[in-house]
Design a protein around this motif. Structure first.
Motif: not given
Length: 270
Positions: A2-3, A5, A14, A17, A38, A68, A89, A166, A169
């Motif tokens: 999963e995300a 951030n 975060a 996850s 990240a 990232d 994105t 979302a 996205a």
């Protein structure tokens, strides 16, 4: 996974996850080192807080957290000076040159991410809205977008964007449609992609300027979903770089970001 951030979710969520993703590939083993790249971890304070949270979850592991963009760079250019242009994105140009770090872009969809999938998708959907209001003529791209969004009017487009919870996205997901039409020579798609390419090139040039990089051979790697395959977008960015930054050497098809993270994890053990 999963995300993850930390700027969006908070450090604790975060870390949870990331920990779930790490655990899912361990097969019961205990990690000796964990390197994380990240989104949202570009600030040292955020990276440090996320690293501390992961150390609580994996007390026997050495942990390093970067953003990232760093692991994208080191996935494509394992060592030495270099720049990476990441376009998914969001978008960012990031360089590590003579021991210093430089970046342009990456401010997020609300303030930046120029040339990104979100920016391209947003520009196209804005055109679709304008066409429903009679402010721009319909064309093949807009007809295709109307079908994709099942839209017969402005409110249908807005509902489509927010339906899944979302919206960023969802908007970014429209970009491949625009690229396909641009590759086929459709005029409005071409204009959107040309504008995106210029923005992306400007990011790369900004990193060169900030770094004071002169007439030396410096690799520039393409990374991210929107630059993974050749398209009008990659062609325009590469052509601009070749024409205006002749000392840059474009690298396409380099290693994925997780390769850079693995290299950082191995370095923790040495």
């Amino acid at each position: 996974g999963e995300a993850a951030n930390p700027q969006v979710l908070g450090v604790a969520r975060a870390a949870d996850s990331i920990a779930r993703s790490v655990t899912s590939v361990l097969d019961g083993e205990t990690p000796s080192a964990i390197a994380v790249g990240a989104a949202g971890a570009g600030r040292p304070e955020t990276a440090g807080a996320l690293a501390d949270a992961l150390r609580e979850r994996f007390p026997d592991a050495r942990v390093a957290v970067t953003d990232d963009a760093h692991i994208a760079l080191r996935g494509a250019i394992p060592a030495g000076d270099g720049i990476v242009l990441v376009v998914g994105t969001g978008s960012i140009a990031y360089g590590e040159i003579e021991g210093a770090q430089f970046r342009a872009g990456g401010a997020g969809y609300a303030f930046g991410d120029e040339g990104s999938a979100y920016a391209i998708g947003s520009a196209a959907l804005k055109l679709l809205l304008r066409s429903f209001e009679g402010r721009t003529p319909r064309d093949p791209l807009l007809d295709a977008l109307a079908i994709r969004t099942s839209a017969a009017g402005v409110h249908d487009v807005i509902a489509y964007v927010h339906a899944g919870g979302a919206p960023v996205a969802t908007v970014a997901g429209v970009a491949p449609v625009v690229l396909d039409f641009a590759n086929a020579g459709e005029r409005s798609a071409n204009k959107i992609v040309q504008s995106a390419a210029l923005e992306l090139f400007e990011m790369v040039r900004a990193v060169f300027r900030m770094a004071g990089a002169g007439a030396t051979d410096l690799p520039v790697a393409f990374s991210g979903g929107l630059l993974r395959e050749n398209s009008l977008l990659t062609y325009l960015v590469e052509t601009r770089i070749a024409g205006e930054l002749p000392y840059a050497r474009v690298i396409k098809g380099g290693g994925a970001p997780h390769i850079g993270a693995l290299a950082d994890a191995r370095a923790l053990l040495s």
